[in-house]
Design a protein around this motif. Structure first.
Motif, PDB file in Angstrom:
ATOM      1  N   ARG A  71       0.520   9.212   3.956  1.00  0.00           N
ATOM      2  CA  ARG A  71       1.258   9.723   5.112  1.00  0.00           C
ATOM      3  C   ARG A  71       1.354   8.699   6.240  1.00  0.00           C
ATOM      4  O   ARG A  71       1.580   9.062   7.379  1.00  0.00           O
ATOM      5  CB  ARG A  71       0.607  11.004   5.651  1.00  0.00           C
ATOM      6  N   PHE A  72       1.129   7.427   5.956  1.00  0.00           N
ATOM      7  CA  PHE A  72       1.178   6.425   7.023  1.00  0.00           C
ATOM      8  C   PHE A  72       2.244   5.378   6.699  1.00  0.00           C
ATOM      9  O   PHE A  72       2.686   5.245   5.560  1.00  0.00           O
ATOM     10  CB  PHE A  72      -0.191   5.749   7.208  1.00  0.00           C
ATOM     11  N   LEU A  73       2.651   4.641   7.738  1.00  0.00           N
ATOM     12  CA  LEU A  73       3.733   3.675   7.627  1.00  0.00           C
ATOM     13  C   LEU A  73       3.211   2.280   7.964  1.00  0.00           C
ATOM     14  O   LEU A  73       3.360   1.797   9.084  1.00  0.00           O
ATOM     15  CB  LEU A  73       4.884   4.047   8.567  1.00  0.00           C
ATOM     16  N   LEU A  74       2.559   1.676   7.010  1.00  0.00           N
ATOM     17  CA  LEU A  74       2.015   0.340   7.208  1.00  0.00           C
ATOM     18  C   LEU A  74       3.069  -0.695   6.844  1.00  0.00           C
ATOM     19  O   LEU A  74       3.668  -0.631   5.760  1.00  0.00           O
ATOM     20  CB  LEU A  74       0.770   0.150   6.335  1.00  0.00           C
ATOM     21  N   ASP A  75       3.300  -1.630   7.731  1.00  0.00           N
ATOM     22  CA  ASP A  75       4.281  -2.685   7.465  1.00  0.00           C
ATOM     23  C   ASP A  75       3.609  -3.755   6.608  1.00  0.00           C
ATOM     24  O   ASP A  75       2.798  -4.553   7.089  1.00  0.00           O
ATOM     25  CB  ASP A  75       4.778  -3.289   8.781  1.00  0.00           C
ATOM     26  N   MET A  76       3.959  -3.757   5.335  1.00  0.00           N
ATOM     27  CA  MET A  76       3.323  -4.673   4.377  1.00  0.00           C
ATOM     28  C   MET A  76       4.183  -5.902   4.109  1.00  0.00           C
ATOM     29  O   MET A  76       3.899  -6.677   3.203  1.00  0.00           O
ATOM     30  CB  MET A  76       3.059  -3.928   3.052  1.00  0.00           C
ATOM     31  N   SER A  77       5.226  -6.064   4.908  1.00  0.00           N
ATOM     32  CA  SER A  77       6.146  -7.184   4.668  1.00  0.00           C
ATOM     33  C   SER A  77       5.618  -8.470   5.272  1.00  0.00           C
ATOM     34  O   SER A  77       6.209  -9.065   6.163  1.00  0.00           O
ATOM     35  CB  SER A  77       7.515  -6.856   5.256  1.00  0.00           C
ATOM     36  N   VAL A  78       4.458  -8.897   4.783  1.00  0.00           N
ATOM     37  CA  VAL A  78       3.869 -10.151   5.236  1.00  0.00           C
ATOM     38  C   VAL A  78       4.784 -11.282   4.812  1.00  0.00           C
ATOM     39  O   VAL A  78       5.124 -11.413   3.636  1.00  0.00           O
ATOM     40  CB  VAL A  78       2.455 -10.332   4.657  1.00  0.00           C
ATOM     41  N   SER A  79       5.179 -12.097   5.733  1.00  0.00           N
ATOM     42  CA  SER A  79       6.247 -13.065   5.480  1.00  0.00           C
ATOM     43  C   SER A  79       5.892 -14.106   4.426  1.00  0.00           C
ATOM     44  O   SER A  79       6.771 -14.659   3.767  1.00  0.00           O
ATOM     45  CB  SER A  79       6.621 -13.773   6.781  1.00  0.00           C
ATOM     46  N   THR A  80       4.586 -14.363   4.258  1.00  0.00           N
ATOM     47  CA  THR A  80       4.174 -15.395   3.292  1.00  0.00           C
ATOM     48  C   THR A  80       3.839 -14.841   1.914  1.00  0.00           C
ATOM     49  O   THR A  80       3.575 -15.606   0.980  1.00  0.00           O
ATOM     50  CB  THR A  80       2.940 -16.141   3.821  1.00  0.00           C
ATOM     51  N   THR A  81       3.843 -13.526   1.763  1.00  0.00           N
ATOM     52  CA  THR A  81       3.383 -12.904   0.515  1.00  0.00           C
ATOM     53  C   THR A  81       4.411 -13.067  -0.597  1.00  0.00           C
ATOM     54  O   THR A  81       5.575 -12.705  -0.445  1.00  0.00           O
ATOM     55  CB  THR A  81       3.089 -11.412   0.723  1.00  0.00           C
ATOM     56  N   ILE A  82       3.949 -13.599  -1.707  1.00  0.00           N
ATOM     57  CA  ILE A  82       4.775 -13.725  -2.904  1.00  0.00           C
ATOM     58  C   ILE A  82       4.452 -12.593  -3.876  1.00  0.00           C
ATOM     59  O   ILE A  82       5.343 -12.076  -4.554  1.00  0.00           O
ATOM     60  CB  ILE A  82       4.534 -15.090  -3.572  1.00  0.00           C
ATOM     61  N   SER A  83       3.167 -12.197  -3.947  1.00  0.00           N
ATOM     62  CA  SER A  83       2.734 -11.133  -4.861  1.00  0.00           C
ATOM     63  C   SER A  83       2.045 -10.046  -4.056  1.00  0.00           C
ATOM     64  O   SER A  83       1.086 -10.309  -3.326  1.00  0.00           O
ATOM     65  CB  SER A  83       1.778 -11.689  -5.914  1.00  0.00           C
ATOM     66  N   LEU A  84       2.526  -8.801  -4.202  1.00  0.00           N
ATOM     67  CA  LEU A  84       1.971  -7.655  -3.489  1.00  0.00           C
ATOM     68  C   LEU A  84       1.528  -6.606  -4.498  1.00  0.00           C
ATOM     69  O   LEU A  84       2.308  -6.193  -5.367  1.00  0.00           O
ATOM     70  CB  LEU A  84       3.004  -7.059  -2.536  1.00  0.00           C
TER      71      LEU A  84
END
Length: 795
Positions: free
Chosen positions: A206-219
């Protein structure tokens, strides 16, 4: 997060740690491992040179400086799965070489920081921290490659402390209370190529965490739960939408997903329009009904989609909609495994699929039947399904004109030609038919250009002679069948790799290596080898091959028969060429027999055996004639005291010395010139005279040994000695006889002179009285038992 977290989480973390390479210095290592030792504190007996210490899965609740003070060489410390509640990082101030520290899966709530500049791997995940345990000292960890954190509060201020570090992988485990004071953009300060976020497992997403880390290639995202209401997944979908800002994102992994069918399709739809090229969704549990809707395939960067281990509570809706979504995907690689899928539709148009993997499902022979839209497919895996008829699979492959690799292992396939055409696709190069129910008949219909063929664990008893000639075949695996012989390479001229271990091969063909000259890898161990002559040449050939060619040599190659050689390694098994070559054995036996015959003939001639044979025949005939004499004549008493045998040259001594001195005492003497019966043979006269005489006197001299008749007389007298069991021989040595002068056929005389006492004729006259006394005593010893001798009538 406490120790009650699921084992799946731990497996994920272990996999992540395996992928993270920590380069330690290249010094000699001393590794001490004491997991599951029920330790309550760090042992005191650790070697001072310890470089790696593993104390995981114990009951240690406290770590003090004194525990590791002496371990100045320590570079890796693993204390996961213990009961640590507090940690002061200053305990490591004397361990200046420490590079790897794993304190995950403890009960840590508080840590006190201390400058530690050399750490490359720091794992504090799966602990009980309220806030992320990030100290300002962490900002000095310039060599850090892996960082594992856990906490219910992810604060911007704390994350900023490590924002300038370029960390290869960050693991973030969120506590159950996360989201109460949520800071959606708190992760934007992290610089990492691989980010793994583990969400709370006991609550809805139920939360909105911004996981769009600009350097991340693999999530990687774990524990996604939205099943109470369909709108709960809207939170997750909105969180995914933010990932579109990260154009570097290439790999997306979703683990432990629990949702409803419609939300799952929505997730797939979002994946289609995300920047990710490779997406993996695993361990999925689906609930609820599915409402049909249009799936949009356009505008995608996706190249590979993997969906594994799906459990669905409801399948009452039409499944054709799900199958059509998968079959019409415009991507190159698709994996759907462990989903209990019973069918798959043919794409509605020519498909871009290059790789399809439908392992561990319930697909039947009807899959892709008459499907002509998979012409670009290069690899297809239908492993562990419900396929039954290989003929149907052959017809299916015929339409896949680009197919190079086909895996249909672990099914229940059988093959019977039944007049069906052998219509494999001409492009097939790799075929896996292992773990089915196939017999040798399958060799009658195989892809003509196949290079790698796997038929292990089937029911093959033999490879038939009319096998399809596979000139391109390079690798053949027929292990774990019931083959009794190694297949030659007549039909497989290019074969270079052969596996035939765990079969029933007892005596391989000795010409195998001559037939298969291109073999560079042979695995033939664990067979019941018969260590007999038939195996000799094969054992010699396989022993001469290099170990790079013969896999498992010599440990897996042992004799099974005969019982005396059971368990003997083939390299220690030897048999002589003579025992295995019939022609050579026959020639050897024949030559030996001829040599023995020649030796026997020589010995017979050397020891005058023919003469003894003639004498024995004469004696036998005489004894036979004696049996025809009336009983009263056979019972007649002895007629002579002594029979005298002498040479004619010694007759003067006999007549002038012997007779006068014996006959004056009424001793009756038998001489051949006066007592032999005319008309009888000489041999008969000799035998009769010896038998009628109590004693036999032999006058020995050099002349005696030159007389053949004296030899006869000695022979029969000696024979009568053993026949009657009496002591009737008297030897009188008239003149000395050198042993070397006695002929070889007089070996009885040699033995008698060596074993018996003889009387020597004295040259001095004063000694002759004693000589005659001894001789008369030898003759008269039993005269008291003799009856009056009857007159000897001349015939």
């Amino acid at each position: 997060m406490t120790k009650t977290n699921s084992l799946a989480f731990y497996c994920i973390i272990v996999l992540g740690l395996t992928l993270t390479k920590i380069q330690l210095s290249d010094e000699s290592e001393l590794i001490i491992k004491r997991p599951n030792a029920n330790l309550s504190r760090v042992p005191k007996d650790l070697p001072l040179q310890t470089t790696t210490l593993d104390l995981s899965q114990n009951n240690i609740s406290e770590l003090r400086t004194s525990d590791i003070l002496s371990l100045s060489k320590l570079r890796a410390l693993i204390m996961s799965y213990n009961r640590l509640r507090y940690l002061n990082i200053s305990v490591f101030k004397f361990n200046t070489e420490l590079e790897y520290l794993d304190l995950s899966h403890n009960e840590l709530r508080v840590i006190s920081c201390h400058p530690t500049a050399n750490l490359k791997h720091l794992d504090l995940s799966f602990n009980a921290f309220d806030a992320l345990p990030i100290c300002k000292e962490f900002g000095n960890l310039s060599q850090l490659q892996f960082l594992g954190l856990s906490g219910s509060q992810v604060q911007n201020s704390r994350v900023q402390l490590i924002g300038h570090l370029n960390i290869s992988k960050v693991l973030l485990v969120l506590g159950d209370a996360y989201g109460e004071k949520e800071d959606p953009k708190c992760l934007q300060h992290i610089s990492t190529e691989t980010l793994h976020i583990v969400f709370p497992s006991k609550r809805e997403f139920r939360f909105l965490l911004d996981m769009s880390v600009s350097t991340t290639i693999s999530l990687e995202l774990s524990n996604i739960k939205c099943v109470l209401e369909e709108r709960d997944c809207a939170y997750f979908l909105r969180a995914l939408l933010k990932l579109r800002k990260n154009r570097k994102l290439s790999h997306l992994i979703l683990n432990n997903v629990e949702t409803v069918w419609n939300s799952f399709i929505n997730i797939l739809q979002w994946v289609w329009h995300s920047p990710a090229k490779y997406v993996s969704i695993s361990n999925v549990r689906l609930q609820g009904q599915l409402a049909s809707s249009r799936f949009t395939y356009s505008d995608t960067s996706l190249k590979a989609l993997s969906i594994r281990q799906v459990v669905a509570d409801v399948f009452s809706f039409p499944q054709r909609y799900i199958y059509s979504i998968f079959s019409n995907m415009n991507i190159q690689n698709l994996t759907v495994s462990g989903t209990h899928m019973v069918h798959m539709l043919c794409p509605s148009q020519v498909s871009p699929f290059l790789y399809l993997d439908f392992t561990d499902n319930l697909l039947t022979d009807m899959v892709f039947k008459d499907c002509r839209n998979l012409t670009g497919l290069k690899s297809l895996s239908l492993q562990k399904n419900q396929l039954k008829n290989l003929g149907n699979v052959i017809l299916m492959s015929a339409e896949m004109t680009s197919l190079q690799k086909l895996d249909i292992s672990r099914n229940s396939l059988r093959y019977s030609d039944g007049g069906n055409p052998c219509s494999w696709t001409q492009s097939l190069l790799v075929l896996n038919l292992s773990s089915n129910m196939l017999t040798g008949s399958v060799f009658g219909c195989l892809p003509p250009k196949v290079r790698v063929l796997d038929l292990h664990n089937n029911r093959i008893l033999s490879i038939p002679k009319d096998v399809t000639h596979l000139q391109a075949l390079q690798e053949l695996n027929v292990a774990s069948n019931s083959l009794t012989d190694l297949p030659g390479c007549g039909a497989f001229s290019s074969l270079s790799v052969l596996a035939i271990d765990h079969n029933s091969v007892s005596h391989p063909s000795e010409d195998f290596f001559q037939s298969c000259r291109n073999i560079r890898s042979l695995t033939a161990g664990n067979n019941p080898f018969r260590c007999t002559c038939e195996l000799r040449e094969f054992a010699k050939s396989i022993g001469q091959a290099s170990r790079e060619v013969v896999e498992g040599w010599p440990d897996a190659y042992k004799c099974d028969y005969p019982e005396s050689t059971k368990g003997t390694p083939l390299q220690d098994f030897h048999m002589s060429p003579l025992s295995c070559d019939t022609i050579l054995l026959t020639v050897t036996i024949g030559a030996t027999m001829l040599l023995l015959a020649a030796t026997g003939a020589f010995l017979c001639l050397y020891f005058d055996v023919p003469w003894y044979v003639r004498m024995l025949c004469q004696w036998t005939r005489t004894r036979h004639r004696a049996r025809n004499i009336p009983l009263e004549e056979l019972q007649r008493n002895l007629q002579f005291h002594a029979f005298v045998s002498y040479s004619g040259h010694d007759s003067a001594w006999v007549k002038n010395e012997l007779l006068p001195n014996l006959e004056k005492d009424d001793i009756r003497v038998c001489l051949h010139e006066r007592n032999f019966v005319p008309g009888k043979s000489i041999v008969e006269n000799i035998i009769h005279s010896i038998e009628k005489s109590y004693k036999s006197i032999f006058v020995l001299s050099p002349h005696f040994i030159q007389s053949e008749w004296c030899h006869y007389e000695l022979y029969f007298a000696h024979h009568n000695l053993f026949h009657e069991g009496s002591d009737n021989l008297i030897l009188v040595l008239l003149e000395p006889i050198p042993q070397y002068s006695i002929p070889t056929n007089y070996h009885k005389l040699k033995n008698l002179m060596a074993q018996r006492t003889y009387l020597e004729w004295p040259t001095e006259k004063n000694k002759r009285g004693l000589f005659w006394a001894n001789l008369r005593a030898s003759i008269n010893v039993k005269l008291v038992n003799l009856a009056e001798a009857t007159s000897y009538t001349q015939q």
